[in-house]
Design a protein around this motif. Structure first.
Motif, PDB file in Angstrom:
ATOM      1  N   LYS A   4       0.850  -1.184   0.000  1.00 15.41           N
ATOM      2  CA  LYS A   4       0.000   0.000   0.000  1.00 15.41           C
ATOM      3  C   LYS A   4       0.886   1.234   0.000  1.00 15.41           C
ATOM      4  O   LYS A   4       1.903   1.278   0.695  1.00 15.41           O
ATOM      5  N   LEU A   5       0.478   2.230  -0.777  1.00 13.44           N
ATOM      6  CA  LEU A   5       1.186   3.499  -0.816  1.00 13.44           C
ATOM      7  C   LEU A   5       0.184   4.638  -0.721  1.00 13.44           C
ATOM      8  O   LEU A   5      -0.917   4.535  -1.258  1.00 13.44           O
ATOM      9  N   VAL A  71      -0.934  -0.675  -4.405  1.00 14.09           N
ATOM     10  CA  VAL A  71      -2.283  -0.134  -4.377  1.00 14.09           C
ATOM     11  C   VAL A  71      -2.163   1.259  -3.766  1.00 14.09           C
ATOM     12  O   VAL A  71      -1.635   1.410  -2.660  1.00 14.09           O
ATOM     13  N   ILE A  72      -2.623   2.268  -4.507  1.00 12.31           N
ATOM     14  CA  ILE A  72      -2.514   3.637  -4.021  1.00 12.31           C
ATOM     15  C   ILE A  72      -3.808   3.998  -3.311  1.00 12.31           C
ATOM     16  O   ILE A  72      -4.901   3.862  -3.860  1.00 12.31           O
ATOM     17  N   ILE A  73      -3.646   4.438  -2.071  1.00 17.45           N
ATOM     18  CA  ILE A  73      -4.795   4.754  -1.223  1.00 17.45           C
ATOM     19  C   ILE A  73      -4.743   6.226  -0.841  1.00 17.45           C
ATOM     20  O   ILE A  73      -3.732   6.689  -0.309  1.00 17.45           O
ATOM     21  N   GLU A  74      -5.813   6.928  -1.143  1.00 16.38           N
ATOM     22  CA  GLU A  74      -5.895   8.331  -0.756  1.00 16.38           C
ATOM     23  C   GLU A  74      -6.371   8.419   0.683  1.00 16.38           C
ATOM     24  O   GLU A  74      -7.304   7.737   1.085  1.00 16.38           O
ATOM     25  N   SER A  75      -5.711   9.273   1.439  1.00 17.54           N
ATOM     26  CA  SER A  75      -6.079   9.471   2.837  1.00 17.54           C
ATOM     27  C   SER A  75      -7.399  10.248   2.909  1.00 17.54           C
ATOM     28  O   SER A  75      -7.599  11.199   2.168  1.00 17.54           O
ATOM     29  N   GLU A  76      -8.255   9.819   3.804  1.00 11.95           N
ATOM     30  CA  GLU A  76      -9.543  10.484   3.990  1.00 11.95           C
ATOM     31  C   GLU A  76      -9.700  10.865   5.453  1.00 11.95           C
ATOM     32  O   GLU A  76      -9.208  10.177   6.343  1.00 11.95           O
ATOM     33  N   GLN A  77     -10.415  11.965   5.683  1.00 14.46           N
ATOM     34  CA  GLN A  77     -10.711  12.361   7.059  1.00 14.46           C
ATOM     35  C   GLN A  77     -11.585  11.285   7.678  1.00 14.46           C
ATOM     36  O   GLN A  77     -12.504  10.790   7.049  1.00 14.46           O
ATOM     37  N   SER A  78     -11.265  10.923   8.890  1.00 12.43           N
ATOM     38  CA  SER A  78     -11.961   9.834   9.544  1.00 12.43           C
ATOM     39  C   SER A  78     -11.993  10.087  11.047  1.00 12.43           C
ATOM     40  O   SER A  78     -11.175  10.829  11.579  1.00 12.43           O
ATOM     41  N   LYS A  79     -12.942   9.453  11.715  1.00 11.84           N
ATOM     42  CA  LYS A  79     -13.029   9.559  13.171  1.00 11.84           C
ATOM     43  C   LYS A  79     -12.130   8.532  13.856  1.00 11.84           C
ATOM     44  O   LYS A  79     -11.926   8.596  15.057  1.00 11.84           O
ATOM     45  N   TYR A 100       2.784  11.612  13.280  1.00 14.99           N
ATOM     46  CA  TYR A 100       3.157  10.554  12.347  1.00 14.99           C
ATOM     47  C   TYR A 100       2.067  10.370  11.308  1.00 14.99           C
ATOM     48  O   TYR A 100       0.882  10.516  11.613  1.00 14.99           O
ATOM     49  N   ARG A 101       2.474  10.007  10.100  1.00 15.97           N
ATOM     50  CA  ARG A 101       1.534   9.569   9.076  1.00 15.97           C
ATOM     51  C   ARG A 101       1.666   8.059   9.000  1.00 15.97           C
ATOM     52  O   ARG A 101       2.772   7.522   8.950  1.00 15.97           O
ATOM     53  N   ILE A 102       0.524   7.366   8.979  1.00 15.98           N
ATOM     54  CA  ILE A 102       0.494   5.908   8.918  1.00 15.98           C
ATOM     55  C   ILE A 102       0.569   5.505   7.447  1.00 15.98           C
ATOM     56  O   ILE A 102      -0.328   5.845   6.662  1.00 15.98           O
ATOM     57  N   VAL A 103       1.638   4.797   7.071  1.00 12.31           N
ATOM     58  CA  VAL A 103       1.890   4.461   5.674  1.00 12.31           C
ATOM     59  C   VAL A 103       2.280   2.988   5.545  1.00 12.31           C
ATOM     60  O   VAL A 103       2.432   2.293   6.544  1.00 12.31           O
ATOM     61  N   GLY A 104       2.489   2.572   4.313  1.00  8.85           N
ATOM     62  CA  GLY A 104       2.967   1.214   4.058  1.00  8.85           C
ATOM     63  C   GLY A 104       4.459   1.106   4.308  1.00  8.85           C
ATOM     64  O   GLY A 104       5.165   2.112   4.440  1.00  8.85           O
ATOM     65  N   GLU A 105       4.942  -0.103   4.349  1.00 11.84           N
ATOM     66  CA  GLU A 105       6.354  -0.349   4.648  1.00 11.84           C
ATOM     67  C   GLU A 105       7.296   0.310   3.639  1.00 11.84           C
ATOM     68  O   GLU A 105       8.374   0.762   4.003  1.00 11.84           O
TER      69      GLU A 105
END
Length: 152
Positions: A4-5, A71-79, A100-105
């Motif tokens: 994931k990226l 797989v490219i995942i766009e960050s979305e606002q979430s609770k 921190y930003r939570i990202v793939g390895e």
């Protein structure tokens, strides 16, 4: 499992790949130059040039593999904390906050403020809500962090 990226991570890997390709051209030229003036059995300069070229080639192949499979995942606002979110946390009992930003390895780099979803901290933060205390097992013993803010 496909890597994931984030969009930023994908762009950073593309930039890194471009730079490596330029370095590869320079490294190939170093090998040609060293080859003209060396005894292949003893020349350290030639051996180092070849090693450097091979490392660049390995890095290029790895980045290409990640980019091809990712797989490219766009960050979305979430609770709750999800992949790609930026999280502001504070160790319980401390004043200083950490971001921190939570990202793939493939794009994790603690110095750049990104942590892998598979790291102990990343795994513990996934699914957490603002105000929640999350325990982390560290080599020095358990640590608790409070989630202060979640951003896209």
């Amino acid at each position: 499992m496909k890597p994931k990226l984030t969009v930023d991570g994908h762009n950073q890997l593309q930039t890194r790949l471009s730079k490596l390709r330029d370095e590869k051209t320079d490294a190939r030229e170093r090998i040609r130059t060293a080859r003209k003036f060396c005894d292949f059995r003893e020349d350290v300069t030639y051996a180092e040039a070849v090693d450097h070229y091979e490392q660049i080639e390995t890095d290029i192949l790895e980045i290409e593999r990640v980019l091809d499979d990712a797989v490219i995942i766009e960050s979305e606002q979430s609770k709750i904390v999800t992949f790609g979110n930026k999280v502001v946390i504070r160790e319980v009992g401390e004043d200083e906050t950490e971001n921190y930003r939570i990202v793939g390895e493939a794009e994790a780099n603690i110095e750049n403020g990104t942590i892998s979803i598979s790291s102990p901290l990343g795994r513990s933060l996934l699914g957490a809500k603002v105000g929640q205390i999350v325990p982390i097992e560290s080599p020095a013993g358990p640590i608790e962090f409070e989630v202060l803010k979640i951003e896209a």
